[in-house]
Design a protein around this motif. Structure first.
Motif, mmCIF file in Angstrom:
data_model
loop_
_atom_site.group_PDB
_atom_site.id
_atom_site.type_symbol
_atom_site.label_atom_id
_atom_site.label_comp_id
_atom_site.label_asym_id
_atom_site.label_seq_id
_atom_site.Cartn_x
_atom_site.Cartn_y
_atom_site.Cartn_z
ATOM 1 N N LYS A 9 10.725 -9.889 23.784
ATOM 2 C CA LYS A 9 11.167 -9.308 25.060
ATOM 3 C C LYS A 9 11.189 -10.360 26.156
ATOM 4 O O LYS A 9 12.147 -10.470 26.898
ATOM 5 C CB LYS A 9 10.273 -8.142 25.477
ATOM 6 N N TYR A 10 10.121 -11.132 26.271
ATOM 7 C CA TYR A 10 9.990 -12.094 27.367
ATOM 8 C C TYR A 10 10.385 -13.520 26.993
ATOM 9 O O TYR A 10 10.385 -14.392 27.851
ATOM 10 C CB TYR A 10 8.573 -12.056 27.928
ATOM 11 N N GLN A 11 10.687 -13.750 25.725
ATOM 12 C CA GLN A 11 11.143 -15.061 25.261
ATOM 13 C C GLN A 11 10.203 -16.189 25.659
ATOM 14 O O GLN A 11 10.632 -17.256 26.102
ATOM 15 C CB GLN A 11 12.562 -15.343 25.784
ATOM 16 N N GLN A 12 8.901 -15.929 25.485
ATOM 17 C CA GLN A 12 7.899 -16.958 25.737
ATOM 18 C C GLN A 12 6.629 -16.642 24.962
ATOM 19 O O GLN A 12 6.445 -15.523 24.493
ATOM 20 C CB GLN A 12 7.607 -17.092 27.230
ATOM 21 N N GLU A 13 5.777 -17.633 24.838
ATOM 22 C CA GLU A 13 4.492 -17.459 24.159
ATOM 23 C C GLU A 13 3.559 -16.656 25.061
ATOM 24 O O GLU A 13 3.334 -17.033 26.209
ATOM 25 C CB GLU A 13 3.852 -18.818 23.853
ATOM 26 N N GLN A 28 4.144 -4.477 11.240
ATOM 27 C CA GLN A 28 3.866 -5.901 11.031
ATOM 28 C C GLN A 28 4.847 -6.769 11.822
ATOM 29 O O GLN A 28 4.458 -7.751 12.444
ATOM 30 C CB GLN A 28 3.926 -6.244 9.543
ATOM 31 N N ARG A 29 6.123 -6.366 11.821
ATOM 32 C CA ARG A 29 7.143 -7.123 12.573
ATOM 33 C C ARG A 29 6.827 -7.101 14.065
ATOM 34 O O ARG A 29 6.910 -8.129 14.746
ATOM 35 C CB ARG A 29 8.524 -6.524 12.300
ATOM 36 N N ILE A 30 6.441 -5.938 14.578
ATOM 37 C CA ILE A 30 6.078 -5.830 16.001
ATOM 38 C C ILE A 30 4.862 -6.691 16.297
ATOM 39 O O ILE A 30 4.825 -7.411 17.294
ATOM 40 C CB ILE A 30 5.842 -4.356 16.379
ATOM 41 N N HIS A 31 3.875 -6.648 15.421
ATOM 42 C CA HIS A 31 2.653 -7.438 15.596
ATOM 43 C C HIS A 31 2.959 -8.930 15.702
ATOM 44 O O HIS A 31 2.319 -9.653 16.458
ATOM 45 C CB HIS A 31 1.696 -7.163 14.429
ATOM 46 N N GLU A 32 3.954 -9.386 14.952
ATOM 47 C CA GLU A 32 4.282 -10.813 14.902
ATOM 48 C C GLU A 32 5.245 -11.258 15.997
ATOM 49 O O GLU A 32 5.361 -12.456 16.255
ATOM 50 C CB GLU A 32 4.885 -11.145 13.536
ATOM 51 N N THR A 33 5.933 -10.306 16.663
ATOM 52 C CA THR A 33 6.985 -10.720 17.595
ATOM 53 C C THR A 33 6.915 -10.084 18.980
ATOM 54 O O THR A 33 7.796 -10.326 19.810
ATOM 55 C CB THR A 33 8.386 -10.406 17.018
ATOM 56 N N VAL A 34 5.892 -9.258 19.240
ATOM 57 C CA VAL A 34 5.813 -8.559 20.516
ATOM 58 C C VAL A 34 4.458 -8.850 21.164
ATOM 59 O O VAL A 34 3.421 -8.749 20.518
ATOM 60 C CB VAL A 34 6.007 -7.036 20.321
ATOM 61 N N SER A 35 4.497 -9.181 22.443
ATOM 62 C CA SER A 35 3.259 -9.482 23.165
ATOM 63 C C SER A 35 2.529 -8.193 23.541
ATOM 64 O O SER A 35 3.113 -7.100 23.572
ATOM 65 C CB SER A 35 3.572 -10.265 24.439
ATOM 66 N N LYS A 36 1.261 -8.374 23.853
ATOM 67 C CA LYS A 36 0.449 -7.243 24.299
ATOM 68 C C LYS A 36 1.036 -6.647 25.578
ATOM 69 O O LYS A 36 1.092 -5.430 25.746
ATOM 70 C CB LYS A 36 -0.985 -7.721 24.531
ATOM 71 N N GLN A 37 1.485 -7.498 26.494
ATOM 72 C CA GLN A 37 2.080 -7.041 27.751
ATOM 73 C C GLN A 37 3.308 -6.175 27.486
ATOM 74 O O GLN A 37 3.437 -5.084 28.053
ATOM 75 C CB GLN A 37 2.472 -8.236 28.612
ATOM 76 N N ALA A 38 4.214 -6.628 26.629
ATOM 77 C CA ALA A 38 5.431 -5.871 26.335
ATOM 78 C C ALA A 38 5.082 -4.540 25.670
ATOM 79 O O ALA A 38 5.684 -3.506 25.983
ATOM 80 C CB ALA A 38 6.370 -6.686 25.458
#
Length: 90
Positions: A9-13, A28-38
Motif C-alpha cells: 500500500k505505502y510502497q516502503q519498508e 500468508q501473502r498479507i503477512h508478507e506484503t502488508v504493514s501493520k499500519q495499512a
C-alpha cells in the motif's frame, strides 16, 4: 523485534504484522506484503463498512465483497465508503 515488510500500500519498508491475519495462502501473502499500519487502517474501514451497510458476515457474498474491498484498499484504488461518514478533523 518486529520484522519489516515492503508494504504494497505505502510502497516502503514498514513494521509488519506479528502473524498472518487470515488463514491460508491469503493470510500468508498479507503477512508478507502488508504493514501493520495499512492493516489497522483496513480494519477501521472494514468495521465502518460492516456497521454502516449492515453486512452479515455469515453470507459468502459479504465475505467476497469485503475481500474485493481489501484488495482495492491495498492497491490504492477507490473503495466503497460508509454513507454519511465524515472523517475526524485533525
Amino acid at each position: 523485534m518486529v520484522a519489516t515488510v515492503f508494504c504494497r500500500k505505502y510502497q516502503q519498508e514498514l513494521p509488519g504484522l506479528d502473524f498472518p491475519p487470515l488463514p491460508g495462502a491469503n493470510g500468508q501473502r498479507i503477512h508478507e506484503t502488508v504493514s501493520k499500519q495499512a492493516w489497522e487502517e483496513w480494519q477501521a474501514l472494514q468495521t465502518r463498512l460492516i456497521n454502516e451497510k449492515h453486512l452479515n458476515l455469515l453470507d459468502p457474498e459479504t465475505r467476497k465483497y469485503l475481500m474485493e474491498q481489501l484488495e482495492r484498499f491495498l492497491n490504492n484504488e477507490s473503495t466503497d465508503v460508509a454513507e454519511g461518514y465524515v472523517p475526524p478533523s485533525e
